[in-house]
Each structure stands twice: as structure tokens, then as C-alpha cells.
Design a protein around this motif. Sequence first.
Motif, PDB file in Angstrom:
ATOM      1  N   GLY A 168       0.775  -1.234   0.000  1.00  3.78           N
ATOM      2  CA  GLY A 168       0.000   0.000   0.000  1.00  3.78           C
ATOM      3  C   GLY A 168       0.806   1.284   0.000  1.00  3.78           C
ATOM      4  N   LYS A 169       2.134   1.185   0.031  1.00  2.84           N
ATOM      5  CA  LYS A 169       2.946   2.400   0.027  1.00  2.84           C
ATOM      6  C   LYS A 169       3.885   2.406  -1.180  1.00  2.84           C
ATOM      7  N   LEU A 170       4.177   3.611  -1.637  1.00  3.58           N
ATOM      8  CA  LEU A 170       5.036   3.766  -2.809  1.00  3.58           C
ATOM      9  C   LEU A 170       6.494   3.738  -2.365  1.00  3.58           C
ATOM     10  N   TYR A 171       7.265   2.837  -2.986  1.00  6.66           N
ATOM     11  CA  TYR A 171       8.686   2.727  -2.653  1.00  6.66           C
ATOM     12  C   TYR A 171       9.593   2.876  -3.867  1.00  6.66           C
ATOM     13  N   ALA A 172       9.011   2.894  -5.043  1.00  4.43           N
ATOM     14  CA  ALA A 172       9.867   2.936  -6.232  1.00  4.43           C
ATOM     15  C   ALA A 172       9.164   3.653  -7.366  1.00  4.43           C
ATOM     16  N   LEU A 173       9.968   4.240  -8.228  1.00  6.89           N
ATOM     17  CA  LEU A 173       9.467   4.807  -9.482  1.00  6.89           C
ATOM     18  C   LEU A 173       9.975   3.915 -10.602  1.00  6.89           C
ATOM     19  N   VAL A 174       9.076   3.371 -11.383  1.00  3.67           N
ATOM     20  CA  VAL A 174       9.508   2.534 -12.496  1.00  3.67           C
ATOM     21  C   VAL A 174      10.351   3.380 -13.446  1.00  3.67           C
ATOM     22  N   ALA A 175      11.575   2.928 -13.672  1.00  5.68           N
ATOM     23  CA  ALA A 175      12.507   3.682 -14.508  1.00  5.68           C
ATOM     24  C   ALA A 175      12.343   3.329 -15.984  1.00  5.68           C
ATOM     25  N   ASN A 176      12.039   2.066 -16.222  1.00  5.46           N
ATOM     26  CA  ASN A 176      11.934   1.584 -17.594  1.00  5.46           C
ATOM     27  C   ASN A 176      10.754   0.648 -17.724  1.00  5.46           C
ATOM     28  N   TRP A 177       9.901   0.951 -18.627  1.00  6.40           N
ATOM     29  CA  TRP A 177       8.765   0.084 -18.919  1.00  6.40           C
ATOM     30  C   TRP A 177       9.040  -0.520 -20.290  1.00  6.40           C
ATOM     31  N   HIS A 178      10.049  -1.440 -20.255  1.00  4.22           N
ATOM     32  CA  HIS A 178      10.466  -2.070 -21.512  1.00  4.22           C
ATOM     33  C   HIS A 178       9.486  -3.142 -21.904  1.00  4.22           C
ATOM     34  N   THR A 179       9.157  -3.188 -23.161  1.00  3.19           N
ATOM     35  CA  THR A 179       8.457  -4.357 -23.657  1.00  3.19           C
ATOM     36  C   THR A 179       9.287  -4.924 -24.805  1.00  3.19           C
ATOM     37  N   ASN A 180       8.777  -5.881 -25.489  1.00  3.16           N
ATOM     38  CA  ASN A 180       9.512  -6.533 -26.569  1.00  3.16           C
ATOM     39  C   ASN A 180       8.855  -6.267 -27.911  1.00  3.16           C
TER      40      ASN A 180
END
Lengths: 437, 294
Positions: A138-150
Motif C-alpha cells: 500500500g505504500k510507494l517505494y519505487a518509481l519505475v525507470a523503464n517500462w520495456h516491452t519486446n
Amino acid sequence: MKASPFAIGLSVLLTVASFSAFASGKQEAPSSGSAPRHIVLAVFTGPEYSNMEITKNVFEKQTGISITIDQIGRSAYEAKFTTELMSGSHAWDVLYLQGESFQAMAKAGTLHSLQDVISKKVQSELIPAAFQKGYYDGKLYALVANWHTNYYYYRKDLLANDGLTPATDWREFLTNAQKLTGPGPNGQQMYGDVYRAGTANNSIHFNFSNYFLAFGAKWLNSKFQPVMNSPQGIAALQYYVDLKNKYHVVPPDVAAVGYSELNQYFQSGRVGQVIQWSAAYPVLMTKAQSPQTYDKTGETLVPGHHLNGTYVRGSLATNDMWIIPKASQRVAGADAFIRWMASAAGAKEWAINGDDPINSLVYKDPEVLKARPDYAIAGTADQYAGTFPALPEGPQLLSIWTDNLARAVEGQITAKQAMDTIAAKWAVILKKDGYYN
Amino acid sequence: MIGRATRRRRLTPYYFAAPAVIYLFGMWIYPLIYSVNLSLHQTEIYQLMTGGSFVGLGNFGELFQYNRFWNSLRVTGILTGVCVGTEFLLGLGLAILLNTAIVARRVFRAIAIIPLMLTPVVLGTDFKIMFNYLYGVVNWALTTVGLQPVQWLSNSFWAMVSVMITEIWNQSSFVALILLAGLQSIPTELYESAFVDGANNFRIFWSIRLPLILPMIFVAVFWRTIAVFRIFDVPYIVTSGGPVFSTEALSLLVNDIGYQAGQMGLAAALSLIMIVAMIAFALIYNRFFRFENE
């Protein structure tokens, strides 16, 4: 002999010196009040490091906070960051954390909360599915740096020579692969596909899981029960195995092929099709890095699958993240970095230099679209992207997944045996940890 | 009653020994105790700070039922036997060659230790590139002479061979240096006497050189056996333990269980098994190959 003060002093000095040898390096005093003017950021070798070397200059100009980058070897990265985070080391203020390890590190209490770091306005700009990945309990601990797909990369000229078109499903993909495999124009052996089949750093997972998801298979159902041994899952693995062992359309050394080797096969013109990360776009489709093939290469969505009369699509996404170690002594500076990277300004720099941030505004920015033509399909590809189950047991589950897939490709066990074994072992772990009875 | 001066004199050696003792405790004894404690608990990676549940010898039992453990033991045994044996033979040959009065002997001695100058990571990376199936120089040489390329890194058998070649190339010089020191310590009068008595080169080697350098052989084989048993860097860089664990030595399995799968308790248990095995080897080796000073 009388004990001389010199001898005693020398002993004390040597003792103190031996303690100082264990010190982790010079530490700045914790900031009191204003944000520190300097932070240390850790990232592994590769495109992300290269990007950060450029992006940090813009950050430094805009915020006045300088960044020292600690570049760590990719293969040793997991062991390194695990040790640093678990030991409470002050060495880093920001860490590029592999998504598969996020839940475990968050559960271990090694991460600093980002709960009030990113403003509501910026949060509304972030891709929701990706942004949610940074939450634990329920708490924010990270910011997604890369939303890589293929993506599905292919040689336009080779397909055209054989009267083929880019595959839209796996049947066409195999047909293309079979026709592309054989002696090439220079007498060298050409292949219709190349993939990763090794266990090092879970290599096979990063390729096979595209096929797995695109066949309509899933790892877990809504009750956290393993379902990878469904008919679709087994069919996906059988297809992957057959590409090598039955149809021989992939090189024989796929067990030793990693991300770089996969690119090298394509760059050297030895392969006609490949499923590869979106991050490989600058490698495969720019003149600087692929002079022989860049203008002959196309990219599109990963082929889908006809399942019970329905056409399904899928591909693997990973969500590596920026986190702040709990032991960081320059949290204000680290917060400023996270805030900037989440914003359109920071995300734009990150995107222009080759990575895939989660601020949706950059995908409409003309300057970004000019630098990143692959973004034309990124938005569509993201719709079908799925991630490996985000659980604290993730590393253990991934290890079981990878090991058995590799055994199947090597022919040690059948595809069904592999999937059944994975399901059974996952069930033991998930039941033990209370996910279901 | 002991005077202050006497007490101070008696304590002086302890002051000088203190840094080494502190270092020993901090870098060896405490980690060992911690590792033993960890091996008795089922500890996931995220439980390192809070501690896992006590399972006694459960981790050891789990290891003995784990196929990959027995596979790694087999791989480590084969690597140790083949590498140490080959390094000894090559090292002995090299030492004899370097001990011979040939032209530019010093130059050859310098060249012979070049492999030792390379760090394992550089060495492993170089050989990995050379053994690459697609563009490696080894396959290029093979195809140039009309042979088929070999899957040096992706075939179970050849991957082992690749690791062995890399390790042997790197460490044969080390064995050679140790044996060379032994050869150079043999008094030349013994050779002269043997020649006078009509002994040929083989006889001199078998009856004079070999017995007199036996202590050096003992040392070299002992150290190399320990080193190869706990090998990590070369197989990690060259093959990463693959394909499908065919080159996964025990140290790699420890790393995989601990850092990849996050099973720290299990990894600690395996580490302890390795330590015990090496200690047992050292004791047995010393017992059967002890040389007493004449």
C-alpha cells in the motif's frame, strides 16, 4: 625489555588503521535543512548507464545537484545491490533496481518511502499499470525507470526475397523462420530466428516469456495458484523447444546467447527475425550501431496466437525501478532526482537517450518521437505487455521457472514435464507462504 | 609478585598481534560463526535482517536431496581432477624446459608467467570471446582448416572443456614456478655424479629430480586442488555454469542459491559443506603425503 611507548603507540595506530580499512569510503555529513548538492547513483553496465551519463548533465543543470554514477558489472549486479541494501550501506543514494527484486527488498525494509515525493499532478501523467508496480503493502517505494516491452524485429529484404511478410502469429513466424534458414548470400548459415536459452541471469526467461504470454498463457490465476502448465503454457514451451530441436531454425548455441549475442546475430545479418527488447531499437535500427542492417530492419508487435477462435497478443515487460536505499544520507537530493525523473522534463531526457520512462506525455512529445521512431508502436505494445508475478518470493520462483525451461530446451525433460514441475514447486512455496491453501 | 615492568613486557607481543587478531576475527571467525548460524535457519533473502525460522540440519538434508548439489559435486570433482592433473604435467614440463640452459631462458621465463598476470575476469572474458560459436577465433581457425565449428559454450561436454582450457592455461605457470624453484635447488653435483655413473636423462629425472622435488609437487598439487575445488570466476565468466548446469561448480551453485533464488540459509549450508570438505582433504592429504625433514 621495557615496553616502549613507541611500540604501544604503533600497535594502537595499526589497530585503528585496520578498522579504517573496513570503512566504506568517505561519507558526506547528512544534510541538515537544504537539499545536498551531490548524490551517488548506482546502475549496471549497459545502455542504462550510457543513458545516465548523458541525462545526469541535464539534471545537474536544472537542479544544481551533481551526480556521481557507480557503474557495476551487470552479471554481479544482483549480488552487489543485495549486499549493499541488506547491510544498510550508505554508499548509494539512488539505485537502479531490477524489478524482479523489488518486492523482496521492500519486504526486507531496505527501501525509503516515496509516498510524498511525486506530486499528484505528475502522478496523473504516469502510465497507471507501470506506476502501480512501485507499490508494496500500500505504500510507494519505487518509481519505475523503464517500462520495456519486446518487439518483433525482422529483415525486410530477406522476407521480401522469399515472398514473405512480417508474421502476425506464431504459425507464420515458424513458416518464415523455416524459409529463412539455410545458406545465405555469402555462404554463411542463416537462421530464421535466434533466442536465449541459458540460465545465466535468468536469460531464457527474458525471451521465452514473450512466447508464453503471446500464446495466451499465464503464470498465476487470480487466487495465486500456478497455472503455467495449462495447454497454452505447454504449447508455448513446446513451440520454443521445437524451433531448436525439431525445425533447427535457431543457431545451435542458443544456450550461450545473451542479450548482446542476440543483437550480434542480427547485426551481422545471420538472422531474419528476432523477438528482442524495445531497448535494442537504437542498437538494431541505427546506422551508428548496425551499419549493415539498420535500413533493412523493421519492427512491429510480437506475433499473436489464435486461441479458441480468438486472436490474443502478449509480450513481456520489465519494470526496473529507481529506489532510494533506506540508509541513504542524502535523501533530499535523492528525492529531487526521483521527482525530476518522474516529471515530463526528466522523462523526456531519459527517453531521448534510449530508455522507456512511464510519463505518458513523452510519448506524444514531437522531439521525443523524432529521436525515438520506435515509439510509434510503443503505446500499442504496452497494452499487451505483462510482467512476471511481483511477489517477495519472486527470485526463487524465477529461478525455478528458468531452470526448468532451460532443461526442456536442452531436451533433458519434455515441455509438459517442465511446466508441471514448475507448477508443483511454485505451489509448495506459495502455499507455505500463505497465498492460498 | 609480578612487577609492572614485567607485566608490560609480557603484554607487548599481544599489542603487536592485536591488529592481526582483530582482522582475523572480523574477516574470518565472525563470518564463519554467522554462516553456521545462517545454515541452521531457513532464511529468505528478505529475512536477512529479521532472521529466518530455525530448521536445525534441515538445510543440509534438503541439499542432499537436491539434484543440482550432486551435479555440482560431480562437476567440481571432474574439474579438480582434470585441471590439477593437467596443470601438474604441463607445469612440470614447463619447469624442466625453463630449467634447461637454453638461449634467452630469461625471456622465456618472463613469457611463461604472462598468463598469471591476467585477472580472472579479463581471462574469462577473453576466452569467452575466443570460444564464441559465431565469431570466435577458435571456430574461425577450425573452419579455416576444413573442420566443423564447435559449440564451445553451449554443448555440455565442450563447455567443460572450455572452462578447463581456460583454467589450465592460466594456472600451469603457477605450478611451473613452484616446481622450477624445486629444480633449481637440486645441487648440480648430483647430476654430475649420475652422469659419471652412466645414468641417462630419464634415469636422472626419475631417480634424482622427481624424488627431490616431491615436496614442491606436494605443495603445488595441494594448493591447486584447494583452488580448483572452490573455483568460481572462470566458469562464471566463461559459461555462467551452463549450459543447463553442466559447468556449475559448487561455488556457482552457492551464488545461484543465495543471490538468484534468495535462499540464504541453504547457500550458507552449502558453503559449510565446502569448507568441511576442504578441511577433510587437507587433513587426509597431509596425513598421507607428509614429508619429514631428514
